[in-house]
Design an enzyme around this catalytic site. Sequence first.
Site, PDB file in Angstrom:
ATOM      1  N   HIS A 151       1.790   4.834  -2.694  1.00 12.59           N
ATOM      2  CA  HIS A 151       1.822   6.440  -2.832  1.00 12.59           C
ATOM      3  C   HIS A 151       3.267   6.497  -3.416  1.00 12.59           C
ATOM      4  O   HIS A 151       2.869   7.361  -4.505  1.00 12.59           O
ATOM      5  CB  HIS A 151       1.470   5.754  -1.026  1.00 12.59           C
ATOM      6  CG  HIS A 151       0.767   6.353  -0.449  1.00 12.59           C
ATOM      7  ND1 HIS A 151      -0.499   6.670  -0.988  1.00 12.59           N
ATOM      8  CD2 HIS A 151       0.092   5.806   0.434  1.00 12.59           C
ATOM      9  CE1 HIS A 151      -1.292   7.310  -0.627  1.00 12.59           C
ATOM     10  NE2 HIS A 151      -0.897   6.428   1.200  1.00 12.59           N
ATOM     11  N   HIS A 174       0.942  -0.939  -0.141  1.00 11.53           N
ATOM     12  CA  HIS A 174       0.258   0.193   0.295  1.00 11.53           C
ATOM     13  C   HIS A 174       0.980   1.419   0.005  1.00 11.53           C
ATOM     14  O   HIS A 174       0.772   1.726  -0.328  1.00 11.53           O
ATOM     15  CB  HIS A 174      -0.710  -0.254   0.868  1.00 11.53           C
ATOM     16  CG  HIS A 174      -1.221   1.433   1.533  1.00 11.53           C
ATOM     17  ND1 HIS A 174      -3.188   1.192   0.954  1.00 11.53           N
ATOM     18  CD2 HIS A 174      -1.346   2.173   2.093  1.00 11.53           C
ATOM     19  CE1 HIS A 174      -2.996   2.846   1.304  1.00 11.53           C
ATOM     20  NE2 HIS A 174      -2.360   3.270   2.258  1.00 11.53           N
ATOM     21  N   GLU A 175       1.429   0.910   0.494  1.00  7.39           N
ATOM     22  CA  GLU A 175       2.775   2.460   1.105  1.00  7.39           C
ATOM     23  C   GLU A 175       3.415   2.668  -0.067  1.00  7.39           C
ATOM     24  O   GLU A 175       3.555   3.867  -0.645  1.00  7.39           O
ATOM     25  CB  GLU A 175       4.197   1.998   1.901  1.00  7.39           C
ATOM     26  CG  GLU A 175       3.058   2.366   3.515  1.00  7.39           C
ATOM     27  CD  GLU A 175       2.190   3.486   3.280  1.00  7.39           C
ATOM     28  OE1 GLU A 175       2.061   4.166   3.485  1.00  7.39           O
ATOM     29  OE2 GLU A 175       0.541   3.024   4.371  1.00  7.39           O
TER      30      GLU A 175
END
Length: 238
Positions: free
Chosen positions: A111, A107-108
């Site tokens: 980003h 998920h990071e």
Amino acid sequence: MGYYYPYYYYYYDPTFILIIIGAIISLFASLNIKWTFFRYNKKRSTSGFTAKDVAEMILSRAGIYGVRIEHISGELTDHYDPRADVVRLSDSVYNSTSIAAIGVAAHECGHVIQYHKNYKPIYIRNSIVGVVNFGSYASMPLFMIGLILGKLALAKLGVLLFSLTLVFQLITLPVEINASRRAIKILSEGNYMRKDELRGAKKVLIAAALTYVAAVLTSLLQVLRFLLIIAANSREED
């Protein structure tokens, strides 16, 4: 004197129920992400890769180099810092081989990819951080002073400033959902997980997204409460 509090404000404030509802929503979302993460943090990925390993492989696969992967203390304090160009993974994620940890790391990385793909909403969100922070600090004093002095225009300005927080959260929600979608797609296409493991990682990311939904709803309820209080004071003034 200019004091326009309706009488119930001192004894019984019926709008306080909105605060209670918001607190319940936030509590449920917080407990849900903690429980879901704990559940899938006990299940190890058969790949044997740590979350740090997977993050490095994801960025390499995306052709992104120079982004550091670092450890940060705390639980679920994971984030990407675009200013330092570093992904920071928390205690329970960094060296973990669990399904939950790998999902969070992915998920990071989602980003990171958003920035490198010039995903507009994340830039819009970051551009208003300063204004939102100011509004967050100034809104409540203005609102309270406006009510106490009977200056409802000032109270309304306080609500308007607080509403910037709601706008920020509304922009943040699709940013986070998009990062999670990217994460699931990356994990699937890169064969970092089996299908059943991928379903577990997806549940963790959905639970995380619900915390942002809860934040939006809580802020919306707070804005509604402020408006109801102002409306009651307006009737008292008339």
